[in-house]
Design a protein around this motif. Sequence first.
Motif, PDB file in Angstrom:
ATOM      1  N   ALA A   1       0.813  -1.223   0.000  1.00  0.00           N
ATOM      2  CA  ALA A   1       0.000   0.000   0.000  1.00  0.00           C
ATOM      3  C   ALA A   1       0.842   1.266   0.000  1.00  0.00           C
ATOM      4  O   ALA A   1       0.289   2.371  -0.041  1.00  0.00           O
ATOM      5  CB  ALA A   1      -0.933   0.006   1.210  1.00  0.00           C
ATOM      6  N   SER A   2       2.179   1.129   0.081  1.00  0.00           N
ATOM      7  CA  SER A   2       3.092   2.279   0.147  1.00  0.00           C
ATOM      8  C   SER A   2       2.687   3.234   1.266  1.00  0.00           C
ATOM      9  O   SER A   2       2.591   4.454   1.081  1.00  0.00           O
ATOM     10  CB  SER A   2       3.128   3.023  -1.197  1.00  0.00           C
ATOM     11  OG  SER A   2       3.629   2.184  -2.208  1.00  0.00           O
ATOM     12  N   SER A   3       2.414   2.671   2.424  1.00  0.00           N
ATOM     13  CA  SER A   3       1.956   3.471   3.553  1.00  0.00           C
ATOM     14  C   SER A   3       2.656   3.020   4.822  1.00  0.00           C
ATOM     15  O   SER A   3       3.270   1.943   4.870  1.00  0.00           O
ATOM     16  CB  SER A   3       0.439   3.348   3.725  1.00  0.00           C
ATOM     17  OG  SER A   3       0.080   2.014   4.020  1.00  0.00           O
ATOM     18  N   ALA A   4       2.565   3.856   5.845  1.00  0.00           N
ATOM     19  CA  ALA A   4       3.161   3.545   7.144  1.00  0.00           C
ATOM     20  C   ALA A   4       2.225   4.013   8.244  1.00  0.00           C
ATOM     21  O   ALA A   4       1.620   5.089   8.140  1.00  0.00           O
ATOM     22  CB  ALA A   4       4.525   4.213   7.296  1.00  0.00           C
ATOM     23  N   LYS A   5       2.100   3.201   9.272  1.00  0.00           N
ATOM     24  CA  LYS A   5       1.314   3.553  10.448  1.00  0.00           C
ATOM     25  C   LYS A   5       2.264   3.631  11.627  1.00  0.00           C
ATOM     26  O   LYS A   5       2.893   2.636  11.994  1.00  0.00           O
ATOM     27  CB  LYS A   5       0.218   2.516  10.699  1.00  0.00           C
ATOM     28  CG  LYS A   5      -0.680   2.855  11.878  1.00  0.00           C
ATOM     29  CD  LYS A   5      -1.784   1.830  12.046  1.00  0.00           C
ATOM     30  CE  LYS A   5      -2.691   2.190  13.216  1.00  0.00           C
ATOM     31  NZ  LYS A   5      -3.772   1.185  13.397  1.00  0.00           N
ATOM     32  N   ILE A   6       2.376   4.815  12.219  1.00  0.00           N
ATOM     33  CA  ILE A   6       3.359   5.064  13.273  1.00  0.00           C
ATOM     34  C   ILE A   6       2.639   5.529  14.526  1.00  0.00           C
ATOM     35  O   ILE A   6       1.825   6.458  14.482  1.00  0.00           O
ATOM     36  CB  ILE A   6       4.382   6.124  12.822  1.00  0.00           C
ATOM     37  CG1 ILE A   6       5.067   5.662  11.527  1.00  0.00           C
ATOM     38  CG2 ILE A   6       5.407   6.385  13.912  1.00  0.00           C
ATOM     39  CD1 ILE A   6       5.866   6.731  10.846  1.00  0.00           C
ATOM     40  N   GLU A   7       2.948   4.901  15.635  1.00  0.00           N
ATOM     41  CA  GLU A   7       2.396   5.283  16.932  1.00  0.00           C
ATOM     42  C   GLU A   7       3.498   5.975  17.728  1.00  0.00           C
ATOM     43  O   GLU A   7       4.584   5.416  17.905  1.00  0.00           O
ATOM     44  CB  GLU A   7       1.886   4.048  17.675  1.00  0.00           C
ATOM     45  CG  GLU A   7       1.109   4.368  18.936  1.00  0.00           C
ATOM     46  CD  GLU A   7       0.513   3.125  19.576  1.00  0.00           C
ATOM     47  OE1 GLU A   7      -0.070   3.255  20.668  1.00  0.00           O
ATOM     48  OE2 GLU A   7       0.651   2.039  18.984  1.00  0.00           O
ATOM     49  N   TYR A   8       3.217   7.186  18.193  1.00  0.00           N
ATOM     50  CA  TYR A   8       4.258   7.984  18.839  1.00  0.00           C
ATOM     51  C   TYR A   8       3.688   8.756  20.022  1.00  0.00           C
ATOM     52  O   TYR A   8       2.469   8.874  20.191  1.00  0.00           O
ATOM     53  CB  TYR A   8       4.879   8.962  17.838  1.00  0.00           C
ATOM     54  CG  TYR A   8       3.927  10.025  17.348  1.00  0.00           C
ATOM     55  CD1 TYR A   8       3.916  11.298  17.908  1.00  0.00           C
ATOM     56  CD2 TYR A   8       3.022   9.754  16.317  1.00  0.00           C
ATOM     57  CE1 TYR A   8       3.039  12.273  17.467  1.00  0.00           C
ATOM     58  CE2 TYR A   8       2.138  10.722  15.868  1.00  0.00           C
ATOM     59  CZ  TYR A   8       2.150  11.976  16.443  1.00  0.00           C
ATOM     60  OH  TYR A   8       1.277  12.937  16.009  1.00  0.00           O
ATOM     61  N   THR A   9       4.599   9.291  20.840  1.00  0.00           N
ATOM     62  CA  THR A   9       4.232  10.117  21.990  1.00  0.00           C
ATOM     63  C   THR A   9       4.477  11.576  21.642  1.00  0.00           C
ATOM     64  O   THR A   9       5.631  11.977  21.434  1.00  0.00           O
ATOM     65  CB  THR A   9       5.062   9.727  23.223  1.00  0.00           C
ATOM     66  OG1 THR A   9       4.884   8.341  23.490  1.00  0.00           O
ATOM     67  CG2 THR A   9       4.625  10.528  24.440  1.00  0.00           C
ATOM     68  N   PRO A  10       3.430  12.401  21.545  1.00  0.00           N
ATOM     69  CA  PRO A  10       3.607  13.802  21.117  1.00  0.00           C
ATOM     70  C   PRO A  10       4.521  14.613  22.022  1.00  0.00           C
ATOM     71  O   PRO A  10       5.067  15.627  21.594  1.00  0.00           O
ATOM     72  CB  PRO A  10       2.170  14.352  21.144  1.00  0.00           C
ATOM     73  CG  PRO A  10       1.283  13.157  21.061  1.00  0.00           C
ATOM     74  CD  PRO A  10       2.019  12.062  21.768  1.00  0.00           C
ATOM     75  N   THR A  11       4.699  14.181  23.267  1.00  0.00           N
ATOM     76  CA  THR A  11       5.557  14.931  24.183  1.00  0.00           C
ATOM     77  C   THR A  11       7.008  14.926  23.720  1.00  0.00           C
ATOM     78  O   THR A  11       7.749  15.890  23.934  1.00  0.00           O
ATOM     79  CB  THR A  11       5.465  14.330  25.597  1.00  0.00           C
ATOM     80  OG1 THR A  11       4.094  14.247  25.972  1.00  0.00           O
ATOM     81  CG2 THR A  11       6.211  15.186  26.603  1.00  0.00           C
ATOM     82  N   PHE A  12       7.432  13.842  23.071  1.00  0.00           N
ATOM     83  CA  PHE A  12       8.839  13.695  22.687  1.00  0.00           C
ATOM     84  C   PHE A  12       9.097  13.958  21.208  1.00  0.00           C
ATOM     85  O   PHE A  12      10.193  14.380  20.837  1.00  0.00           O
ATOM     86  CB  PHE A  12       9.323  12.283  23.031  1.00  0.00           C
ATOM     87  CG  PHE A  12       9.218  11.948  24.487  1.00  0.00           C
ATOM     88  CD1 PHE A  12      10.070  12.525  25.412  1.00  0.00           C
ATOM     89  CD2 PHE A  12       8.250  11.070  24.944  1.00  0.00           C
ATOM     90  CE1 PHE A  12       9.971  12.223  26.753  1.00  0.00           C
ATOM     91  CE2 PHE A  12       8.143  10.757  26.286  1.00  0.00           C
ATOM     92  CZ  PHE A  12       9.005  11.336  27.197  1.00  0.00           C
ATOM     93  N   ILE A  13       8.129  13.700  20.364  1.00  0.00           N
ATOM     94  CA  ILE A  13       8.364  13.811  18.928  1.00  0.00           C
ATOM     95  C   ILE A  13       7.055  14.163  18.237  1.00  0.00           C
ATOM     96  O   ILE A  13       5.970  13.848  18.746  1.00  0.00           O
ATOM     97  CB  ILE A  13       8.949  12.488  18.364  1.00  0.00           C
ATOM     98  CG1 ILE A  13       9.532  12.700  16.973  1.00  0.00           C
ATOM     99  CG2 ILE A  13       7.907  11.384  18.377  1.00  0.00           C
ATOM    100  CD1 ILE A  13      10.333  11.508  16.468  1.00  0.00           C
ATOM    101  N   GLY A  14       7.144  14.845  17.099  1.00  0.00           N
ATOM    102  CA  GLY A  14       5.959  15.268  16.368  1.00  0.00           C
ATOM    103  C   GLY A  14       5.926  14.701  14.967  1.00  0.00           C
ATOM    104  O   GLY A  14       6.896  14.085  14.495  1.00  0.00           O
TER     105      GLY A  14
END
Length: 449
Positions: free
Chosen positions: A179-192
């Motif tokens: 699908a040429s896609s990526a799903k990323i789960e992150y913590t907004p406090t450390f990275i945007g």
Amino acid sequence: MVVELVTDMGFDAQLLQTQDYSEEKLTDQSSSVLLKNDGIYKSEEFTVKLGKKRAKFGPANDDSIEKRTFSVEGMTCASCVAYIERNIGKLKGVHSVVVALMSSKAEVVYDSLVIAAEHIADEISMLGYRATIIDDGFRNHSVLNLLITGLSPGICAQRIESHVVARKGIESCSVSLAASSAKIEYTPTFIGPRDIIKIIEDLGYSATIACHDEQLKRLDHSAEVAKWRTSLLVSLLFGIPVMGVMVYFHWFLHTPMHPEVQTPIFTPALSLDNLILFVLCTPVQLFGGKYFYLQSWRAVKHRSANMDVLIVLSTTTSYLYSVTVIVTAIILRWSSSPMTFFDVTPMLITFVSLGRWLEHKAKGKTSEALTKLMSLQAKEAVLVTRDDDGRIISEESIDVELVQRGDLLKVVPGAKIPADGIVMDGKSAADESFVTGESMPVVKREGNF
């Protein structure tokens, strides 16, 4: 004093017995220990004996308590809501369940150490409804969906995943090569999101925010409206002639009670009215009632019953009985055609389909208002960069999904406010009517929210 408080509430109360629990009667069975772990206090399990009753207190698992929102499709009435809440609430580890029929969503608060969100979704699906996880609730993580160009078969996906996950604040990264896609789960406090996109672009790929239309799709009831409109039209197309046949043959001629006025077709056991009713009712039973059969099968498969099961039972019983009695009459060469109940199927399915169609049409009207409200959100934001002296050195228009914590945004008069924040400089008036109902603009100065 307790008796007086109960009496003040409007109830009759009287003191029957008192018992003194002194300190001698309160004995510790095991001590309570507070452990500090990264600023979080946890209490070990302990048991105390109070009078003749023993109370057991377990460890506080506030860190493992999560709330997830599920999209639930297939609910038709309040009984569906109660059915889901009752059965999911019985699962071990589930603290509370709130189901919203209008928005087709369910909010579940649960202990992630006891049960997983995927298992809850599977349990809802096993009840006969389609359930998917749509957000993370109490968790401090955000999900970013990206479209990545430049991927080639090989180690591209693994390379992106390893580099992204290595950064602080990234919880997980899943790249789909197909699908040429990526799903990323992150913590907004450390990275945007902009930082994540820059990481991927530094690897030689191009990344953009994927289109987020899931919320609008969940509010769209056009598919359900079209489905029940089709069922209604099919039922009406054959149901109206059935009513005409019933009025003429059964009410005026009384053919079931007067065999001498029947018009036999091929054999005396098959009359003209029964043949016409069979031909007209069969399409309604097979096509008009298709959705009732699907819903009832899901319910019966999970050992439950709903209104669809009752509709299928009544229509199928009347239809199969009518077919069986006619076939029996033909085989046994009866002298007259028997009484049948073919008319039950189109009449019942027509009226229920009409009700379902009107219900989803009303829900669609309500969802339109929510969709219009969501469309008022800003699509872009002006990102401002200032030097050490506070002077603006650059302005950049970015997608509102790329706004991060700590960004300085410029909002000109008449523009939509892209995100919540504090006014750092300037003075203007903001239209808050769609939030508070206040018709007059509210003045915003430095330091205001």
